[in-house]
Design a protein around this motif. Sequence first.
Motif, PDB file in Angstrom:
ATOM      1  N   TYR A  33      23.071 -17.552   9.591  1.00 32.04           N
ATOM      2  CA  TYR A  33      24.358 -17.024   9.153  1.00 32.04           C
ATOM      3  C   TYR A  33      24.541 -17.310   7.675  1.00 32.04           C
ATOM      4  CZ  TYR A  33      25.944 -16.139  13.929  1.00 32.04           C
ATOM      5  OH  TYR A  33      26.086 -15.636  15.206  1.00 32.04           O
TER       6      TYR A  33
ATOM      7  N   GLU B 234      28.728 -13.760  29.197  1.00 33.12           N
ATOM      8  CA  GLU B 234      29.586 -14.538  30.113  1.00 33.12           C
ATOM      9  C   GLU B 234      30.682 -13.668  30.735  1.00 33.12           C
ATOM     10  OE1 GLU B 234      29.844 -18.371  29.916  1.00 33.12           O
ATOM     11  OE2 GLU B 234      28.788 -18.768  28.055  1.00 33.12           O
TER      12      GLU B 234
ATOM     13  N   THR C 253      20.114 -20.402  12.965  1.00 30.68           N
ATOM     14  CA  THR C 253      20.756 -20.507  14.280  1.00 30.68           C
ATOM     15  C   THR C 253      19.772 -20.104  15.377  1.00 30.68           C
ATOM     16  OG1 THR C 253      22.984 -20.202  13.448  1.00 30.68           O
ATOM     17  CG2 THR C 253      22.611 -19.537  15.710  1.00 30.68           C
TER      18      THR C 253
ATOM     19  N   PRO D 201      22.926 -24.897  26.449  1.00 29.96           N
ATOM     20  CA  PRO D 201      24.196 -25.562  26.146  1.00 29.96           C
ATOM     21  C   PRO D 201      25.035 -24.763  25.149  1.00 29.96           C
ATOM     22  CG  PRO D 201      22.325 -27.029  25.772  1.00 29.96           C
ATOM     23  CD  PRO D 201      21.771 -25.676  26.017  1.00 29.96           C
ATOM     24  N   SER D 202      26.311 -25.090  25.093  1.00 26.66           N
ATOM     25  CA  SER D 202      27.209 -24.431  24.154  1.00 26.66           C
ATOM     26  C   SER D 202      26.694 -24.574  22.723  1.00 26.66           C
ATOM     27  CB  SER D 202      28.596 -25.077  24.279  1.00 26.66           C
ATOM     28  OG  SER D 202      29.491 -24.376  23.460  1.00 26.66           O
ATOM     29  N   GLY D 203      26.688 -23.466  21.998  1.00 26.13           N
ATOM     30  CA  GLY D 203      26.270 -23.503  20.598  1.00 26.13           C
ATOM     31  C   GLY D 203      24.771 -23.343  20.381  1.00 26.13           C
ATOM     32  N   CYS D 204      24.007 -23.077  21.450  1.00 26.27           N
ATOM     33  CA  CYS D 204      22.542 -22.996  21.290  1.00 26.27           C
ATOM     34  C   CYS D 204      22.096 -21.643  20.743  1.00 26.27           C
ATOM     35  CB  CYS D 204      21.827 -23.298  22.601  1.00 26.27           C
ATOM     36  SG  CYS D 204      21.980 -22.000  23.832  1.00 26.27           S
ATOM     37  N   GLY D 205      22.995 -20.661  20.701  1.00 28.84           N
ATOM     38  CA  GLY D 205      22.636 -19.382  20.100  1.00 28.84           C
ATOM     39  C   GLY D 205      22.586 -18.199  21.054  1.00 28.84           C
ATOM     40  N   LYS D 206      23.115 -18.367  22.248  1.00 23.99           N
ATOM     41  CA  LYS D 206      23.053 -17.293  23.247  1.00 23.99           C
ATOM     42  C   LYS D 206      23.772 -16.032  22.773  1.00 23.99           C
ATOM     43  CE  LYS D 206      25.165 -19.895  26.353  1.00 23.99           C
ATOM     44  NZ  LYS D 206      25.342 -21.143  25.586  1.00 23.99           N
ATOM     45  N   SER D 207      25.035 -16.215  22.352  1.00 22.76           N
ATOM     46  CA  SER D 207      25.809 -15.047  21.911  1.00 22.76           C
ATOM     47  C   SER D 207      25.223 -14.465  20.638  1.00 22.76           C
ATOM     48  CB  SER D 207      27.268 -15.432  21.665  1.00 22.76           C
ATOM     49  OG  SER D 207      27.854 -15.882  22.855  1.00 22.76           O
ATOM     50  N   THR D 208      24.706 -15.327  19.776  1.00 19.84           N
ATOM     51  CA  THR D 208      24.111 -14.839  18.531  1.00 19.84           C
ATOM     52  C   THR D 208      22.945 -13.894  18.833  1.00 19.84           C
ATOM     53  OG1 THR D 208      24.755 -16.874  17.403  1.00 19.84           O
ATOM     54  CG2 THR D 208      23.026 -15.556  16.366  1.00 19.84           C
TER      55      THR D 208
HETATM   56  N1  LIG Z   1      29.722 -16.058  12.199  1.00 16.43           N
HETATM   57  C1  LIG Z   1      29.166 -17.263  12.168  1.00 16.43           C
HETATM   58  N2  LIG Z   1      28.935 -17.915  11.011  1.00 16.43           N
HETATM   59  C2  LIG Z   1      28.343 -19.128  10.984  1.00 16.43           C
HETATM   60  N3  LIG Z   1      27.925 -19.782  12.088  1.00 16.43           N
HETATM   61  C3  LIG Z   1      28.117 -19.189  13.265  1.00 16.43           C
HETATM   62  C4  LIG Z   1      28.751 -17.908  13.381  1.00 16.43           C
HETATM   63  N4  LIG Z   1      28.803 -17.587  14.689  1.00 16.43           N
HETATM   64  C5  LIG Z   1      28.235 -18.617  15.363  1.00 16.43           C
HETATM   65  N5  LIG Z   1      27.819 -19.583  14.509  1.00 16.43           N
HETATM   66  C6  LIG Z   1      27.130 -20.836  14.882  1.00 16.43           C
HETATM   67  O1  LIG Z   1      25.885 -20.523  15.475  1.00 16.43           O
HETATM   68  C7  LIG Z   1      25.611 -21.392  16.554  1.00 16.43           C
HETATM   69  C8  LIG Z   1      25.355 -20.584  17.818  1.00 16.43           C
HETATM   70  O2  LIG Z   1      26.553 -19.950  18.211  1.00 16.43           O
HETATM   71  P1  LIG Z   1      26.626 -19.005  19.492  1.00 16.43           P
HETATM   72  O3  LIG Z   1      27.976 -18.419  19.537  1.00 16.43           O
HETATM   73  O4  LIG Z   1      25.478 -18.070  19.471  1.00 16.43           O
HETATM   74  O5  LIG Z   1      26.426 -20.084  20.661  1.00 16.43           O
HETATM   75  P2  LIG Z   1      26.459 -19.874  22.239  1.00 16.43           P
HETATM   76  O6  LIG Z   1      25.148 -20.363  22.760  1.00 16.43           O
HETATM   77  O7  LIG Z   1      26.866 -18.491  22.581  1.00 16.43           O
HETATM   78  O8  LIG Z   1      27.585 -20.929  22.677  1.00 16.43           O
HETATM   79  P3  LIG Z   1      28.712 -20.822  23.827  1.00 16.43           P
HETATM   80  O9  LIG Z   1      28.020 -21.212  25.104  1.00 16.43           O
HETATM   81  O10 LIG Z   1      29.688 -21.870  23.411  1.00 16.43           O
HETATM   82  O11 LIG Z   1      29.273 -19.447  23.834  1.00 16.43           O
HETATM   83  C9  LIG Z   1      26.799 -22.328  16.651  1.00 16.43           C
HETATM   84  O12 LIG Z   1      26.466 -23.538  16.042  1.00 16.43           O
HETATM   85  C10 LIG Z   1      27.901 -21.608  15.910  1.00 16.43           C
HETATM   86  O13 LIG Z   1      28.796 -22.521  15.321  1.00 16.43           O
END
Ligand SMILES: Nc1ncnc2c1ncn2[C@@H]1O[C@H](COP(=O)(O)OP(=O)(O)OP(=O)(O)O)[C@@H](O)[C@H]1O
Length: 378
Positions: free
Chosen positions: A13, A161, A20, A39-46
């Motif tokens: 990002y 989700e 990420t 786990p939360s924040g591992c990058g799934k949504s990204t």
């Molecule tokens: N737009 C952004 N700019 C900077 N960092 C971001 C942005 N979006 C997400 N992140 C960071 O990237 C990492 C992965 O985020 P992501 O949303 O992909 O996690 P996730 O696995 O979907 O978590 P969750 O289970 O909580 O939904 C996190 O550390 C988050 O803070």
Amino acid sequence: MSKVQIEHLYKRYENADEDTLKDINLAIDNEEFISIIGPSGCGKSTLLRCFAGLEKITRGKILIDGKRFDNIPPQKRRIAMVFQDYALYPHMTVYNNIAFNLKLSKLSKETIDTKVKEAAARLGLSDFLKRKPAQLSGGQRQRVALGRALVRDPKIFLMDEPLSNLDAKLRVSTRQDIIVMHQQLKTVTIYVTHDQAEAMAMSDKILLMRDGVVQQYGSPNQLYDQPRNLFVARFIGSPSMNILRGTLDSKGIFSTGSQRYNLNGIIDQALLPDNSRKIVLGFRPEKAAQVAVSKRLPGKQTKDKYFSFEAEKTLAEYMGSHTLVYLKTDGGTNIVVETVEKIADESNVKKLWIDVKAQDIYFFDEQTGLNLRDVAER
Ligand SMILES: Nc1ncnc2c1ncn2[C@@H]1O[C@H](COP(=O)(O)OP(=O)(O)OP(=O)(O)O)[C@@H](O)[C@H]1O
Ligand SMILES: [Mg+2]
């Protein structure tokens, strides 16, 4: 029906000082349903957003049927995405909610009508087409969101989700709706969840991530039976795999806390170290072959080898079909076993013998966490 490949994908990002997503490689076959967990924040949504084109990838490629996909503008990707907060239009009927995206296209009224009604029938919404979202249950609303994605005839379904707003019972029935829908449509589906049990139940393959790095990608069975590392082993399965940390010497003696166990016949000779090595021994709660008050090995007449140990019962939870017995080993480690044997419930029973078949014991390197059997095979 598309074949998807991800090659060396990185995502950083803007303004972030770390990637990420780190070197993601993935192949999804035609018609497959895959889950992304971690786990939360591992990058799934990204990862999902990179797919949809809502985020630009920093390096690497996404290919569909061999053709470059990551440089196609998002609106041309023929992808349908369903989010957690399904965001229906509250002032529109179910019919119009499902039809909304189609009306923006140049399809005829008749075609739209057929598509909406087909989708509604498939999702059990035919009787609700004239209602507004507020007049629906949570599960029905979720199905409207699915319907809205369905009518777009996507090449790929992305779901982030989608069930997390539903209560436990509705989650199960809606996830069955999704499975049935996938069986009928056979569209590649990438499904994000943090619920490992949901991923196990639904998927052809599971991608387990941690801190933006793929830990393992394979069938639910592979992740369960042949975890690559301790993280995978502990993430998959509930209750989690039991672990005993200790030192293994060259003669096969495993010391953990104040206890020493002879692992000869249990651990493969090839895994014995030259001197000694810190390892983690693991076994799943449901793999206790026997839970008994005295040491009477069940496999005496067979060739099976067992890892046997005595431990003190701290708590027993009767679950109906089985009992979860919580114990403390003499080495001081807390473990839990699942058993159908009634003995475990009895309150006067304090000490129990646990037998686990040698084949159900895992060994991991303490430092790297890697599954030692895997390492030896490679
Ligand atoms: N737009 C952004 N700019 C900077 N960092 C971001 C942005 N979006 C997400 N992140 C960071 O990237 C990492 C992965 O985020 P992501 O949303 O992909 O996690 P996730 O696995 O979907 O978590 P969750 O289970 O909580 O939904 C996190 O550390 C988050 O803070
Ligand atoms: Mg997320």
